[in-house]
Design an enzyme around this catalytic site. Structure first.
Site, PDB file in Angstrom:
ATOM      1  N   HIS A 271      -7.691  -1.532  -4.376  1.00 69.17           N
ATOM      2  CA  HIS A 271      -7.422  -2.957  -4.128  1.00 69.17           C
ATOM      3  C   HIS A 271      -8.513  -3.834  -4.722  1.00 69.17           C
ATOM      4  CE1 HIS A 271      -4.135  -1.802  -1.489  1.00 69.17           C
ATOM      5  NE2 HIS A 271      -3.718  -3.042  -1.687  1.00 69.17           N
TER       6      HIS A 271
ATOM      7  N   ASP B 193       0.833  -1.200   0.000  1.00 67.32           N
ATOM      8  CA  ASP B 193       0.000   0.000   0.000  1.00 67.32           C
ATOM      9  C   ASP B 193       0.872   1.257   0.000  1.00 67.32           C
ATOM     10  OD1 ASP B 193      -1.867   2.046   0.532  1.00 67.32           O
ATOM     11  OD2 ASP B 193      -3.042   0.771   1.878  1.00 67.32           O
TER      12      ASP B 193
ATOM     13  N   LEU C  46      -7.618   5.840  -3.763  1.00 63.82           N
ATOM     14  CA  LEU C  46      -7.681   5.447  -2.355  1.00 63.82           C
ATOM     15  C   LEU C  46      -7.523   3.932  -2.257  1.00 63.82           C
ATOM     16  CD1 LEU C  46     -10.716   7.708  -1.390  1.00 63.82           C
ATOM     17  CD2 LEU C  46      -8.300   8.139  -0.878  1.00 63.82           C
ATOM     18  N   THR C  47      -7.298   3.465  -1.048  1.00 58.75           N
ATOM     19  CA  THR C  47      -6.878   2.079  -0.841  1.00 58.75           C
ATOM     20  C   THR C  47      -7.937   1.039  -1.198  1.00 58.75           C
ATOM     21  OG1 THR C  47      -5.340   2.761   0.854  1.00 58.75           O
ATOM     22  CG2 THR C  47      -6.052   0.472   0.935  1.00 58.75           C
ATOM     23  N   PHE C  48      -9.106   1.140  -0.607  1.00 59.01           N
ATOM     24  CA  PHE C  48     -10.091   0.081  -0.832  1.00 59.01           C
ATOM     25  C   PHE C  48     -10.585   0.063  -2.279  1.00 59.01           C
ATOM     26  CE2 PHE C  48     -11.734  -1.935   3.310  1.00 59.01           C
ATOM     27  CZ  PHE C  48     -10.464  -1.923   3.849  1.00 59.01           C
TER      28      PHE C  48
END
Ligand code: AMP
Ligand code: ZN
Ligand code: ZN
Length: 438
Positions: A104, A64, A99-101
């Protein structure tokens, strides 16, 4: 949680807690009523026995917040070795929002966030209520995660899967979960995580997973706390690289080095946040005028009844340090604004700027704390560029690929697993040149 692991060794980052606490200030968490089937907490095989996968195992690692330019500058000897003996991208473009979610889940579905429904780290849904990253119960509700993730397709095809903390893996899709699973836990040291991953990959007892996906948050945390160029962030990159090197050495010792395709990615990069580059979200729209769904770099607003026209008129367009769009006018290149969860107004902060609740800003000012790094900016900005490295029997050696979108990774992954792709937004030809035998 699965497997025997050492006790807590490191506290959750204070800045992470502050970010989630300030979200909690704004948001009333929903009481999630769905009761998804939980993975076997023992980490042992659950369900039907599947024969050992004869094809090479696919090990996917996400670091990340690792920026594309982090490679090849002394912090990543193990990743550099993988890249030299395999393939790397000059850079990989993240999907919007950065952003992360959202990213991913894009990597394991090939769908843009606007299509898979994880449209932000913080969301509101008419039926499901609120979603925030820190809410583990919300993370287990299947409805948030649309599309079919890679591990579900693999399990359906009889390939056992193992997932360490990858966003989306704790929500069963049509009742299917990864065979082996560990939830996100920042307190577990990197070596202990890699012990578990190595144990999964080399297990003599159950089916060896054909797909292993590992999520590592450490570099993102250091980047936020200290900034992308800080010594602490370099140290976090070195630590993660060393942990990956240790895992690869163990796979080598187990005789698996020629039997594993390794794909290392990141979800996005990290930009520097200069001191004072913060705005109060209340200065965009008052709480009486609009509900704030998300804060930070991509601000989502729902004008309250009767205020729609006035708020939209005032906010739409360019402002100092940010730009706002009505949902229907979000630039086409961002592939965003169709999903019902995207709020009616979206404001994009300029790079290095953030919008937070005034109370949070005052608290941080009083404490002298602030984040020094952030992402969530323009996906085409060099600072947001992500990493892609691939190595193994399927890949050519020493190839550097021109930039591509992260939706193009999914078609490669299904190809490596030998399974049929689900409908997706990726271009299956982009990564063909990376393969020895396309
Ligand atoms: P962000 O930087 O806001 O995009 O969120 C990424 C951060 O969220 C990471 O640095 C982790 O600290 C944290 N995180 C990642 N996955 C989870 C999870 N499943 N549950 C809680 N926190 C998480
Ligand atoms: Zn991230
Ligand atoms: Zn982050």
């Amino acid at each position: 949680m699965s497997g025997p692991l050492p006790p807590t060794a490191r506290p959750v980052r204070p800045a992470t807690l502050v970010r989630f606490a300030c979200l909690a200030l704004l948001l009333t968490l929903c009481a999630c009523t769905a009761a998804p089937r939980r993975p076997d907490p023992s980490g042992q095989p659950a369900g039907a026995t599947v024969a050992t996968t004869p094809a090479p195992q696919l090990l996917m690692v996400s670091i990340d917040g690792l920026r594309a330019d982090a490679l090849g500058r002394g912090d990543t000897p193990n990743l550099d070795r993988l890249a030299a003996g395999g393939v790397r991208a000059q850079k990989m473009r993240p999907s919007y929002p950065v952003l992360t979610f959202p990213n991913h889940y894009t990597l394991v579905t090939g769908l843009r966030p606007d299509r898979h429904g994880v449209v932000h780290n913080t969301m509101k849904d008419a039926e499901l209520g609120r979603f925030i990253v820190a809410d583990k119960d919300a993370g287990r509700v299947p409805g948030w995660w649309q599309g079919v993730p890679l591990w579900t397709s693999a399990e359906r095809a009889g390939i056992a899967t193992a997932v360490w903390a990858w966003p989306g893996a704790s929500a069963p899709r049509d009742g299917v979960l990864p065979r082996y699973w560990h939830e996100f836990d920042a307190s577990i040291p990197l070596d202990a995580r890699m012990d578990q991953v190595a144990a999964w990959m080399t297990t003599p007892d159950g089916p060896r997973p054909g797909l292993v996906a590992v999520y590592l948050e450490n570099v993102d945390g250091a980047g936020h706390d200290h900034g992308p160029d800080a010594p602490e962030t370099h140290a976090a990159i070195r630590a993660v690289d060393a942990a990956i090197g240790g895992l690869l050495a163990r796979l080598d010792a187990a005789g698996l080095s020629d039997r594993v395709n390794v794909v290392v990615v990141s979800d996005h990069g990290m930009a520097n946040v200069p001191a004072g580059h913060y705005l109060a979200v209340e200065d965009m729209a008052s709480m009486e005028e609009a509900e704030v769904v998300s804060i930070g770099q991509v601000i989502g607003l729902i004008p309250r009844p009767g205020h729609e026209a006035a708020v939209t008129r005032r906010l739409a367009g360019r402002h100092s340090h940010y730009e706002c769009w009505p949902k229907a006018e979000i630039p086409v290149r961002l592939h965003y604004g169709h999903h019902p969860r995207v709020p009616p107004l979206v404001c994009q902060m300029d790079e290095g700027w953030n919008a937070l609740p005034r109370e949070t800003l005052q608290k941080r000012n009083a404490e002298g704390t602030q984040d020094h790094g952030a992402h969530g900016y323009d996906p085409d900005s060099p600072t947001m560029a992500a990493v892609f490295v691939a190595h193994g029997p399927a890949f050519r050696e020493g190839l550097v690929l021109p930039p591509f979108d992260n939706v193009d990774v999914y078609p490669l992954l299904v190809h490596l697993l030998g399974i049929a792709p689900q409908p997706n937004d990726g271009d299956p030809t982009t990564l063909l040149p990376a393969l020895r035998e396309p």
